[in-house]
Design a protein around this motif. Sequence first.
Motif: not given
Length: 140
Positions: A41-54
């Motif tokens: 399995r995988l999890v996609i994350l981003k910082f709250p102020d980013e527009p998309a996954a990083s």
Amino acid sequence: MNRVKTLFVSYRVTDLDRSLGFYTALGYAELGRVEIGDGARLVILKFPDEPAASLELVRRPGDGPVEVGSGFDHLAIQVETLATTLKTLTEAGLGPEPVQYPGGPHGPKTSWLTDPDGYRIELVQWPPGHPHGITAADFA
């Protein structure tokens, strides 16, 4: 010419829940999860102020534990105020390293952190007036 850009970095991790705890304490927010079969399995994350996954964390039980050192060096993350970030990370038990000044006293401030699988993370605070990110001007 086609326009291209980096979408995100993907880390293979040994324990997805432990790594997810580490990266959410660092400030990432979960966007979504995908079951990819055979227990993977995988999890996609981003910082709250980013527009998309990083960042993507991938757990593939059949691949065994992660062994860092196969060519990957580190992930660099820009922070607004390094002192505040380090205080928060220390309180969360993540153990950031002392502040360094790799460009001298008027350059960026940095600190290093190591995730549960041994991946190195460089936290960077730019000096006042510096553009966000590294540009050609940094090499002039």
